[in-house]
Scaffold this motif. Structure first.
Motif, PDB file in Angstrom:
ATOM      1  N   SER A   1      50.477  34.585  10.519  1.00 61.31           N
ATOM      2  CA  SER A   1      49.800  34.739   9.239  1.00 61.31           C
ATOM      3  C   SER A   1      48.341  35.114   9.461  1.00 61.31           C
ATOM      4  O   SER A   1      47.778  34.913  10.535  1.00 61.31           O
ATOM      5  CB  SER A   1      49.895  33.444   8.429  1.00 61.31           C
ATOM      6  OG  SER A   1      49.230  32.394   9.107  1.00 61.31           O
ATOM      7  N   ARG A   2      47.718  35.645   8.424  1.00 64.43           N
ATOM      8  CA  ARG A   2      46.317  36.038   8.506  1.00 64.43           C
ATOM      9  C   ARG A   2      45.373  34.884   8.193  1.00 64.43           C
ATOM     10  O   ARG A   2      44.199  34.950   8.520  1.00 64.43           O
ATOM     11  CB  ARG A   2      46.054  37.197   7.554  1.00 64.43           C
ATOM     12  CG  ARG A   2      46.832  38.472   7.906  1.00 64.43           C
ATOM     13  CD  ARG A   2      46.455  39.611   6.980  1.00 64.43           C
ATOM     14  NE  ARG A   2      47.164  40.844   7.353  1.00 64.43           N
ATOM     15  CZ  ARG A   2      47.003  42.008   6.721  1.00 64.43           C
ATOM     16  NH1 ARG A   2      46.166  42.093   5.682  1.00 64.43           N
ATOM     17  NH2 ARG A   2      47.683  43.056   7.109  1.00 64.43           N
ATOM     18  N   GLU A   3      45.874  33.871   7.519  1.00 66.18           N
ATOM     19  CA  GLU A   3      45.037  32.738   7.169  1.00 66.18           C
ATOM     20  C   GLU A   3      44.921  31.793   8.352  1.00 66.18           C
ATOM     21  O   GLU A   3      45.841  31.643   9.149  1.00 66.18           O
ATOM     22  CB  GLU A   3      45.628  32.005   5.962  1.00 66.18           C
ATOM     23  CG  GLU A   3      45.748  32.877   4.716  1.00 66.18           C
ATOM     24  CD  GLU A   3      46.371  32.118   3.568  1.00 66.18           C
ATOM     25  OE1 GLU A   3      46.758  30.954   3.782  1.00 66.18           O
ATOM     26  OE2 GLU A   3      46.481  32.688   2.472  1.00 66.18           O
ATOM     27  N   GLY A   4      43.782  31.152   8.441  1.00 62.55           N
ATOM     28  CA  GLY A   4      43.544  30.216   9.514  1.00 62.55           C
ATOM     29  C   GLY A   4      42.093  29.780   9.532  1.00 62.55           C
ATOM     30  O   GLY A   4      41.263  30.237   8.732  1.00 62.55           O
ATOM     31  N   LEU A   5      41.783  28.886  10.434  1.00 62.51           N
ATOM     32  CA  LEU A   5      40.424  28.378  10.597  1.00 62.51           C
ATOM     33  C   LEU A   5      39.705  29.223  11.636  1.00 62.51           C
ATOM     34  O   LEU A   5      40.148  29.318  12.785  1.00 62.51           O
ATOM     35  CB  LEU A   5      40.466  26.909  11.021  1.00 62.51           C
ATOM     36  CG  LEU A   5      39.121  26.218  11.228  1.00 62.51           C
ATOM     37  CD1 LEU A   5      38.302  26.235   9.948  1.00 62.51           C
ATOM     38  CD2 LEU A   5      39.335  24.786  11.697  1.00 62.51           C
ATOM     39  N   ARG A   6      38.591  29.827  11.230  1.00 61.80           N
ATOM     40  CA  ARG A   6      37.819  30.693  12.119  1.00 61.80           C
ATOM     41  C   ARG A   6      36.491  30.018  12.447  1.00 61.80           C
ATOM     42  O   ARG A   6      35.826  29.462  11.565  1.00 61.80           O
ATOM     43  CB  ARG A   6      37.560  32.058  11.471  1.00 61.80           C
ATOM     44  CG  ARG A   6      38.826  32.841  11.156  1.00 61.80           C
ATOM     45  CD  ARG A   6      38.508  34.140  10.454  1.00 61.80           C
ATOM     46  NE  ARG A   6      39.706  34.886  10.111  1.00 61.80           N
ATOM     47  CZ  ARG A   6      40.298  35.779  10.897  1.00 61.80           C
ATOM     48  NH1 ARG A   6      39.764  36.053  12.091  1.00 61.80           N
ATOM     49  NH2 ARG A   6      41.387  36.410  10.510  1.00 61.80           N
ATOM     50  N   LEU A   7      36.143  30.099  13.717  1.00 64.63           N
ATOM     51  CA  LEU A   7      34.863  29.573  14.193  1.00 64.63           C
ATOM     52  C   LEU A   7      34.190  30.647  15.028  1.00 64.63           C
ATOM     53  O   LEU A   7      34.813  31.215  15.940  1.00 64.63           O
ATOM     54  CB  LEU A   7      35.061  28.304  15.029  1.00 64.63           C
ATOM     55  CG  LEU A   7      35.488  27.030  14.300  1.00 64.63           C
ATOM     56  CD1 LEU A   7      35.643  25.889  15.299  1.00 64.63           C
ATOM     57  CD2 LEU A   7      34.481  26.648  13.233  1.00 64.63           C
ATOM     58  N   ALA A   8      32.933  30.928  14.719  1.00 60.84           N
ATOM     59  CA  ALA A   8      32.163  31.882  15.517  1.00 60.84           C
ATOM     60  C   ALA A   8      31.682  31.208  16.791  1.00 60.84           C
ATOM     61  O   ALA A   8      31.300  30.026  16.789  1.00 60.84           O
ATOM     62  CB  ALA A   8      30.992  32.425  14.711  1.00 60.84           C
ATOM     63  N   ALA A   9      31.690  31.938  17.883  1.00 61.65           N
ATOM     64  CA  ALA A   9      31.266  31.367  19.164  1.00 61.65           C
ATOM     65  C   ALA A   9      29.799  30.973  19.141  1.00 61.65           C
ATOM     66  O   ALA A   9      29.400  30.031  19.835  1.00 61.65           O
ATOM     67  CB  ALA A   9      31.535  32.362  20.292  1.00 61.65           C
ATOM     68  N   SER A  10      28.984  31.656  18.346  1.00 62.86           N
ATOM     69  CA  SER A  10      27.560  31.319  18.281  1.00 62.86           C
ATOM     70  C   SER A  10      27.314  29.991  17.588  1.00 62.86           C
ATOM     71  O   SER A  10      26.263  29.373  17.788  1.00 62.86           O
ATOM     72  CB  SER A  10      26.800  32.428  17.554  1.00 62.86           C
ATOM     73  OG  SER A  10      27.328  32.618  16.246  1.00 62.86           O
ATOM     74  N   ASP A  11      28.258  29.527  16.754  1.00 69.13           N
ATOM     75  CA  ASP A  11      28.087  28.254  16.048  1.00 69.13           C
ATOM     76  C   ASP A  11      28.583  27.063  16.860  1.00 69.13           C
ATOM     77  O   ASP A  11      28.273  25.922  16.518  1.00 69.13           O
ATOM     78  CB  ASP A  11      28.835  28.289  14.713  1.00 69.13           C
ATOM     79  CG  ASP A  11      28.298  29.357  13.775  1.00 69.13           C
ATOM     80  OD1 ASP A  11      27.109  29.725  13.928  1.00 69.13           O
ATOM     81  OD2 ASP A  11      29.063  29.827  12.914  1.00 69.13           O
ATOM     82  N   VAL A  12      29.356  27.315  17.896  1.00 66.21           N
ATOM     83  CA  VAL A  12      29.983  26.239  18.664  1.00 66.21           C
ATOM     84  C   VAL A  12      29.149  25.978  19.906  1.00 66.21           C
ATOM     85  O   VAL A  12      28.900  26.888  20.708  1.00 66.21           O
ATOM     86  CB  VAL A  12      31.429  26.604  19.045  1.00 66.21           C
ATOM     87  CG1 VAL A  12      32.051  25.488  19.873  1.00 66.21           C
ATOM     88  CG2 VAL A  12      32.256  26.871  17.797  1.00 66.21           C
ATOM     89  N   ALA A  13      28.712  24.732  20.057  1.00 66.94           N
ATOM     90  CA  ALA A  13      27.994  24.335  21.266  1.00 66.94           C
ATOM     91  C   ALA A  13      28.948  23.845  22.343  1.00 66.94           C
ATOM     92  O   ALA A  13      28.801  24.182  23.518  1.00 66.94           O
ATOM     93  CB  ALA A  13      26.959  23.262  20.945  1.00 66.94           C
ATOM     94  N   ALA A  14      29.923  23.041  21.953  1.00 71.45           N
ATOM     95  CA  ALA A  14      30.876  22.498  22.920  1.00 71.45           C
ATOM     96  C   ALA A  14      32.142  22.116  22.187  1.00 71.45           C
ATOM     97  O   ALA A  14      32.140  21.852  20.974  1.00 71.45           O
ATOM     98  CB  ALA A  14      30.297  21.287  23.656  1.00 71.45           C
TER      99      ALA A  14
END
Length: 695
Positions: A295-308
């Protein structure tokens, strides 16, 4: 300067989903309703259908009335609060009144410490909060956190006022240190500049996809089976209603069909909820986590927002109750302000592949701590009690058998030759071992030779001189290799016939010298260099256990008996009645089930373990799959997921290469892997410790 406020929201469901309510408890009223002689027949059928659909109707009404989030817990600068769906706090512990938080390690209970005593709030799992997230958030808010060794019930009733009072339980310094180490790793990831990115791997464009395994049977088959059961129940009830419900047996059959339809649909629904798959797409620029692969829906996280990313045990919503529960694998994403950014589901994924995939794509991965070293089973429980009671004792070969002597050299225990069916010497984790077999070929003793205080050479030579059946495959292979290497230096000297070129045939080329066996020298070299395939190499053939085969035969017979009973109920009125048809259909189901499974069992698959690798072959010689030795990183039980079957073959990088679809004897499989040099266990397993020098 604006102050950054930290806030931790407990895991909770966004809204109530539609699901059946009390399907199991409502099945019995449906059966009772079907037994009532209601007239007319259409009203009886309508009431029976409404009763069968009651769980789904009740679930739809509850879902429509509660389309709001459930109450959840929140830890912020305002304090610890339990927030209602409309946003108003139901319970509040103000920040100014909190002097500390205490977490009991045994049960995960959270206790609020204040000036006038303490208040037990509840368990962290029920609140939807992880210990690491609570620890980090509370320390950012200036609230001290204490980890206590014990349960909430062990807190003292007297005193304990405030953070400095006597709580009645000692502090768990090891648990606190683990949380401090993880906090330090998060701080380093949040404030240190990122290093050089490692080379991309795992797919085109540096993209890597990980998905939980497909359940067996698949979700599509489960949905079709549930729909067929519902359709079959409706058809049979309509058939009985058309024929009439004057007979009590007909009403009883209709009630059983209604209960079977409700149970089948509810069971399929529950299985579909529990077997929802998770798919991760790991890229350098971000993460995409979908609970519905494709599916196209899902939880997206940008790498710049993630520290660890913290990979380890965590919390997830129960798919049936929408309440938090502990799961073996979950991922917590923290941003550069040490705030919990997201909780990412990882149900069914392999922790080894997930952690290494994230690390290879440039993400900072924090694990909950070093794993507990695996304690290898040395089989010392097989040693008799006298072994431990005799100080300085050792194993010897005496009087045609094995014995245990004390420090003075007196034999205090003797095992005669007729009880020894075989002695096997092998190497496990770099240490010499001995296994003893009885006259029936069953293993009854295994221990390292260092614990028995005898060398491998002494035991092998003494046992052979005494005429005992001893096997040392590694030593025999060494002697064979040494002999062939010595002979090869003599046979490699070219003879005069081989040195003189042959011009027979007039072609002017050189013909190879024929060997006595009929093949040329070139063909002999090729035959010597070509290794045998895993499916044909000499090794040990492992079959399914007798218990599983008997259970499969019994299941086949029960299935045929169930079909015979259903056919008697359905077709009995047209073929002489239910008793007459059941009298011959039920006995005929036993040989039909035995014959049906025998047709499948006569070509069942078997596992072949050899020095060339692992292969699954059928009794008729068909090779289902094979994996060569150089591609195998480990063979063993996969404990990371709930997949069935759990016996898998790993690659060197930790990927699951193959699954064994039948359960062989794990003890025989482990011994076969050790005998032929295949690694037992996952490739990332900790190295086993050496055997103890003393008993």
């Amino acid at each position: 300067m604006r102050t950054v406020e930290h806030e931790l929201v407990g895991l909770h469901a966004s809204a109530t989903r539609w699901r059946p309510v009390a399907a199991g408890r409502l099945a019995f009223p449906v059966l009772a309703l079907a037994l009532l002689p209601i007239r007319p027949v259409w009203l009886w059928a309508a009431l029976l259908g409404a009763g069968a659909a009651a769980p789904w109707i009740a679930g739809a009404v509850a879902a429509l009335r509660r389309r709001r989030p459930r109450p959840y817990w929140r830890l912020s600068a305002a304090g610890l609060e339990r927030v209602a769906p409309d946003g108003t706090p139901l319970t509040r512990y103000e920040r100014s009144r909190i002097e500390g938080l205490a977490i009991t390690v045994d049960d995960g209970g959270l206790t609020v410490l204040h000036r006038f005593g303490r208040t037990t709030v509840g368990g962290l799992d029920a609140m939807g909060m992880e210990p690491l997230a609570v620890f980090v958030t509370a320390r950012r808010l200036g609230i001290p956190v204490f980890l206590l060794d014990g349960a909430v019930s062990g807190l003292s009733d007297d005193g304990g006022a405030g953070a400095g009072g006597d709580l009645g339980l000692p502090r768990h310094h090891a648990a606190e240190q683990r949380l401090l180490d993880q906090e330090a790793a998060l701080l380093a990831a949040a404030h240190e500049p990122p290093g050089e990115d490692p080379p991309a791997s795992g797919g085109a464009g540096g993209r890597m996809r990980l998905a939980s395994p497909e359940p067996v049977p698949g979700r599509g088959r489960t949905a079709v089976l549930g729909a067929l059961l519902a359709l079959l129940g409706v058809t049979m009830i309509a058939h009985i209603a058309v024929e009439g419900t004057a007979d009590f047996g007909q009403r009883l059959a209709a009630g059983c069909w209604a209960v079977a339809a409700v149970a089948g649909v509810a069971g399929a629904w529950r299985r579909l909820l529990r077997t929802a798959r998770v798919e991760w797409t790991i890229r350098r620029d971000g993460l995409l986590v979908r609970t519905r692969p494709g599916s196209r829906e899902g939880l997206r996280l940008a790498a710049s927002d993630v520290a660890a990313l913290v990979v380890g045990p965590g919390l997830a919503l129960d798919p049936l109750t929408d309440r938090p529960r502990r799961v073996p694998l979950a991922v917590l994403a923290f941003d550069h302000r040490m705030r919990l950014l997201a909780r990412l589901p990882a149900r069914g994924l392999d922790a080894f592949q997930l952690a290494h995939g994230l690390d290879e794509h440039g993400y900072r991965v924090v694990t909950p701590g070093p794993r507990t070293p695996r304690s290898p089973a040395y089989g010392l429980e097989g040693l008799p009690e006298v072994f431990a009671q005799v100080p300085g004792g050792r194993l010897v070969v005496a009087d045609g058998g094995l014995g245990w002597v004390d420090a003075a050299g007196d034999v205090v225990l003797r095992m005669p030759e007729d009880r020894i069916g075989g002695i096997e010497l092998l190497t496990i984790a770099g240490h010499a071992w001995v296994r003893l077999y009885d006259s029936d070929g069953d293993e009854f003793f295994a221990a390292p030779l260092s614990a028995l205080r005898i060398s491998r050479t002494d035991l092998r030579e003494s046992a052979r001189r005494a005429g005992l059946p001893v096997t040392d495959a590694e030593y025999d292979a060494y002697l064979s290799a040494a002999f062939h290497s010595a002979v090869s230096t003599l046979s490699s000297v070219p003879s005069e016939e081989a040195a003189v070129p042959s011009h027979a045939g007039g072609s002017g080329g050189e013909a190879p010298v024929e060997t006595p066996g009929g093949g040329g020298a070139g063909s002999a070299d090729v035959a010597r260099e070509a290794p045998p395939a895993p499916s044909t190499a000499p090794g040990e053939l492992l079959d399914a256990t007798r218990r599983s085969r008997v259970a499969s035969y019994a299941m086949s017979v029960l299935l045929c008996e169930f079909v015979a009973l259903l056919g008697s109920v359905w077709l009995g009125p047209d073929l002489g009645g239910f008793p007459g048809m059941a009298a011959w259909a039920v006995p005929a189901g036993v040989p039909a089930g035995l014959l049906g499974y025998w047709l499948y069992d006569r070509n069942r698959a078997q596992l072949r373990v050899s020095a060339a690798g692992v292969a699954v072959v059928t009794l008729r010689g068909r090779v289902e799959w094979e994996v060569r030795r150089e591609l195998i990183g480990g063979v063993g039980v996969d404990e990371s997921t709930e997949r069935m079957p759990r016996l898998v073959v790993w690659g060197p990088t930790g990927r699951v290469l193959r699954q064994v679809t039948f359960p062989p004897d794990l003890g025989r499989l482990r011994r076969a892997c050790e005998r032929y040099g295949l690694p037992w266990g996952p490739p990332d397993a900790d190295r086993p410790a050496p055997p103890p020098p003393e008993l």
